[in-house]
Write a protein that holds these residues in place. Structure first.
Motif, PDB file in Angstrom:
ATOM      1  N   THR A 195      12.283   1.511  41.690  1.00 35.68           N
ATOM      2  CA  THR A 195      11.211   2.253  41.014  1.00 35.68           C
ATOM      3  C   THR A 195      10.479   1.416  39.988  1.00 35.68           C
ATOM      4  O   THR A 195       9.322   1.671  39.689  1.00 35.68           O
ATOM      5  CB  THR A 195      11.756   3.529  40.348  1.00 35.68           C
ATOM      6  OG1 THR A 195      12.980   3.211  39.691  1.00 35.68           O
ATOM      7  CG2 THR A 195      11.977   4.616  41.351  1.00 35.68           C
ATOM      8  N   LEU A 237       1.975   8.283  30.200  1.00 35.53           N
ATOM      9  CA  LEU A 237       2.450   8.663  31.539  1.00 35.53           C
ATOM     10  C   LEU A 237       3.933   8.352  31.715  1.00 35.53           C
ATOM     11  O   LEU A 237       4.718   9.194  32.166  1.00 35.53           O
ATOM     12  CB  LEU A 237       1.660   7.886  32.607  1.00 35.53           C
ATOM     13  CG  LEU A 237       0.329   8.434  33.056  1.00 35.53           C
ATOM     14  CD1 LEU A 237      -0.322   7.467  34.030  1.00 35.53           C
ATOM     15  CD2 LEU A 237       0.534   9.797  33.724  1.00 35.53           C
ATOM     16  N   VAL A 238       4.322   7.113  31.331  1.00 34.78           N
ATOM     17  CA  VAL A 238       5.717   6.700  31.504  1.00 34.78           C
ATOM     18  C   VAL A 238       6.626   7.535  30.603  1.00 34.78           C
ATOM     19  O   VAL A 238       7.707   7.966  31.016  1.00 34.78           O
ATOM     20  CB  VAL A 238       5.874   5.191  31.201  1.00 34.78           C
ATOM     21  CG1 VAL A 238       7.323   4.769  31.274  1.00 34.78           C
ATOM     22  CG2 VAL A 238       5.050   4.376  32.177  1.00 34.78           C
ATOM     23  N   ARG A 259      10.533  13.977  31.414  1.00 34.25           N
ATOM     24  CA  ARG A 259      10.656  14.989  32.466  1.00 34.25           C
ATOM     25  C   ARG A 259      11.968  14.788  33.234  1.00 34.25           C
ATOM     26  O   ARG A 259      12.655  15.763  33.571  1.00 34.25           O
ATOM     27  CB  ARG A 259       9.458  14.904  33.414  1.00 34.25           C
ATOM     28  CG  ARG A 259       9.225  16.189  34.175  1.00 34.25           C
ATOM     29  CD  ARG A 259       7.941  16.125  34.952  1.00 34.25           C
ATOM     30  NE  ARG A 259       6.757  16.100  34.088  1.00 34.25           N
ATOM     31  CZ  ARG A 259       5.590  15.565  34.440  1.00 34.25           C
ATOM     32  NH1 ARG A 259       5.456  14.972  35.612  1.00 34.25           N
ATOM     33  NH2 ARG A 259       4.557  15.606  33.641  1.00 34.25           N
ATOM     34  N   ARG A 298       6.095  10.578  29.516  1.00 33.78           N
ATOM     35  CA  ARG A 298       6.233  11.936  30.054  1.00 33.78           C
ATOM     36  C   ARG A 298       7.158  11.943  31.263  1.00 33.78           C
ATOM     37  O   ARG A 298       7.984  12.848  31.430  1.00 33.78           O
ATOM     38  CB  ARG A 298       4.857  12.482  30.443  1.00 33.78           C
ATOM     39  CG  ARG A 298       4.039  12.916  29.248  1.00 33.78           C
ATOM     40  CD  ARG A 298       3.294  14.226  29.517  1.00 33.78           C
ATOM     41  NE  ARG A 298       2.494  14.167  30.746  1.00 33.78           N
ATOM     42  CZ  ARG A 298       1.193  13.892  30.761  1.00 33.78           C
ATOM     43  NH1 ARG A 298       0.546  13.661  29.650  1.00 33.78           N
ATOM     44  NH2 ARG A 298       0.538  13.857  31.887  1.00 33.78           N
ATOM     45  N   LYS A 299       7.043  10.888  32.088  1.00 34.30           N
ATOM     46  CA  LYS A 299       7.914  10.789  33.264  1.00 34.30           C
ATOM     47  C   LYS A 299       9.382  10.759  32.833  1.00 34.30           C
ATOM     48  O   LYS A 299      10.212  11.500  33.352  1.00 34.30           O
ATOM     49  CB  LYS A 299       7.573   9.517  34.054  1.00 34.30           C
ATOM     50  CG  LYS A 299       8.601   9.170  35.107  1.00 34.30           C
ATOM     51  CD  LYS A 299       8.381   7.788  35.679  1.00 34.30           C
ATOM     52  CE  LYS A 299       9.012   6.682  34.881  1.00 34.30           C
ATOM     53  NZ  LYS A 299      10.458   6.600  34.933  1.00 34.30           N
ATOM     54  N   ASP A 300       9.698   9.887  31.850  1.00 38.25           N
ATOM     55  CA  ASP A 300      11.091   9.741  31.425  1.00 38.25           C
ATOM     56  C   ASP A 300      11.608  11.029  30.795  1.00 38.25           C
ATOM     57  O   ASP A 300      12.753  11.425  31.013  1.00 38.25           O
ATOM     58  CB  ASP A 300      11.240   8.568  30.454  1.00 38.25           C
ATOM     59  CG  ASP A 300      11.424   7.253  31.199  1.00 38.25           C
ATOM     60  OD1 ASP A 300      11.152   7.242  32.417  1.00 38.25           O
ATOM     61  OD2 ASP A 300      11.827   6.255  30.575  1.00 38.25           O
TER      62      ASP A 300
END
Lengths: 241, 249
Positions: A95, A12-13, A19, A15-17
């Protein structure tokens, strides 16, 4: 919630970064050009006309001779920017606390952030290595063994840089002096990586590949060691970050 | 050195250690510079060994070892004592480390002909020096003291591991220089060997003395930091003149 694991949190992290990077294109539009510029500067510092005599009438330009080390110095300098970016996006609006409050496993956060840095550094590494071949006219008698050694060296070295760099960036997260403190902390720690990667790449390009593999092994151990340290220590590092 | 006899950071024990260190230094100077003979190969420059190697031991093993142990215990127990001990150790270690580099380079000039050789020991020592400068920078971070201490403790542990990694990687990189000073075919003259070990004893005493004082100073600093805000508020309150009669509130 129950099916969540460290790995899925990490994904998840990560993919977030990635993105964020896809949207902002900071690494592509700023870090990669910086890395290329570093190579150009090395070219200014080392005369293109200087040559190393190899014996039997053969010689090689000094630029090509030192290219293996320069590649990893360029990657290291770019890594400092990528790391600064990686934690810069977390410092605004708290964040990093948000990530903790979301119930993510700290080990997952570490692996995700280090993984995203690794992906970015690998792309920087590919550009820098290609650039070094281009700018410094490195001539190599390519074999599969040489190519495999070079690619593995790149992977192992960047993994170590990403893992150790992520730990030290978290250590300095949320500080006004972060931008100057992280290089001071990270560079001496990564000195062995630079040493090992330079030696392994030198063996891959010019020497006997058997001489390079022990160094790759050492790089892999370094990366695993720092990966492990990050997994166990990120919980304490993120607390009150 | 007179602070060993007076001042708030001294005690009976530290005074004794300070005097012993002073006496031991005097003996070291006498034995090292006057009584011991020049060595066969290195002539008089061998005398640098009596301070170079002992300060390396005091820095890399004793001082950074204290930082490592202090960091481990702090993380387990949150003991302020060990936190400050770790800080004191690192600071003294960095000082001795600078001394090691300086004497190492001075020794290199007559031995190798140049001040700096990419010798594994010199190289790894300079990297260790910067590593612990980083640790001291973290100790100065503008953070809540508990958070800062925890991060410093984590760093203190990783840095010690780094010390070992750096040492071995550099050694592997340049596996062509002289190995350990003692242990390998040591053909040292009796008095040279004595001076050498006396140097280690002297530097251990100096290190202990400095550690006690640096620790106490840190302790007072910590106490002052804990009470200063309360004191400041109390002082500010005391400045206030009594309210005039009839004044609202």
């Amino acid at each position: 919630m129950s099916d969540r694991t460290v790995i899925s949190d990490a994904r998840l992290v990560l993919r977030k970064d990635l993105r964020i990077e896809r949207a902002s294109k900071v690494v592509i539009s700023q870090v990669v050009p910086f890395a290329i510029m570093t190579l150009v500067l090395f070219g200014f510092g080392i005369s293109p006309d200087a040559r190393v005599v190899l014996g039997e009438g053969a010689s090689r330009s000094v630029q090509a001779q030192v290219a293996p080390g320069l590649i990893f110095i360029a990657i290291l300098l770019s890594a400092l920017l990528a790391l600064s970016r990686s934690f810069g996006v977390e410092s605004a609006d708290g964040t990093l606390d948000g990530l903790r409050l979301a119930g993510l496993d700290p080990a997952g956060i570490f692996l995700g952030k280090a993984g995203a840095v690794l992906v970015q550094l690998l792309s920087v590494g590919v550009v820098v290595t290609s650039g070094a071949f281009l700018f410094f006219s490195v001539q190599v008698d390519w074999t599969i063994a040489r190519a495999v050694l070079l690619v593995t060296t790149l992977g192992a070295a960047t993994a170590g840089i990403a893992a150790a760099g992520t730990i030290y960036s978290a250590l300095a997260a949320g500080l006004r002096v972060r931008d100057t403190l992280v290089p001071l902390l990270v560079v001496p720690v990564l000195a062995p990586v630079l040493l090992g990667a330079g030696q392994a790449a030198d063996a891959a390009l010019f020497g006997a590949t058997v001489d390079g593999w022990p160094w790759v092994g050492a790089l892999a151990v370094f990366a695993l060691l720092y990966g492990w340290v990050g997994i166990i220590s990120f919980d304490s590092l993120l607390e009150d970050a | 050195m007179s602070t060993a006899l007076t001042g708030p950071s001294s005690s009976k024990a530290s005074r004794v250690i300070g005097l012993l260190a002073l006496a031991s230094t005097a003996i070291l100077l006498l034995v090292g510079l006057v009584l011991s003979p020049p060595e066969v190969d290195q002539a008089d420059s061998v005398r640098l060994m009596y301070i170079h190697v002992p300060s390396a031991i005091a820095s890399l093993y004793l001082a950074f070892g204290v930082t490592f142990i202090g960091s481990v215990i702090y993380l387990r127990t949150q003991s302020t004592f060990w936190d400050l001990m770790a800080h004191a150790g690192a600071e003294i270690g960095v000082m001795f480390c600078a001394f090691v580099l300086l004497t190492g380079m001075l020794w290199g000039r007559p031995t190798w002909g140049v001040y700096w050789q990419w010798d594994p020991r010199l190289t790894s020592t300079v990297i260790s020096f910067v590593l612990y400068l980083g640790y001291l920078a973290v100790r100065k971070m503008d953070l809540d003291p508990a958070v800062r201490s925890r991060r410093a403790a984590i760093l203190g542990i990783i840095s010690f591991a780094n010390l070992i990694i750096v040492r071995y990687s550099v050694q592997w990189w340049r596996s062509l220089h002289q190995g350990n000073t003692v242990g390998r075919d040591t053909q040292m003259d009796g008095l040279i060997l004595f001076s050498f070990f006396w140097g280690i004893l002297t530097f251990t005493l100096i290190f202990t003395w400095l550690l006690i004082h640096r620790f106490r100073l840190a302790w007072y600093e910590h106490q002052a930091g804990a009470t200063s805000l309360d004191d400041a508020i109390a002082a500010r309150r005391a400045e206030r003149t009594p309210p005039l009669a009839g004044e609202a509130l």
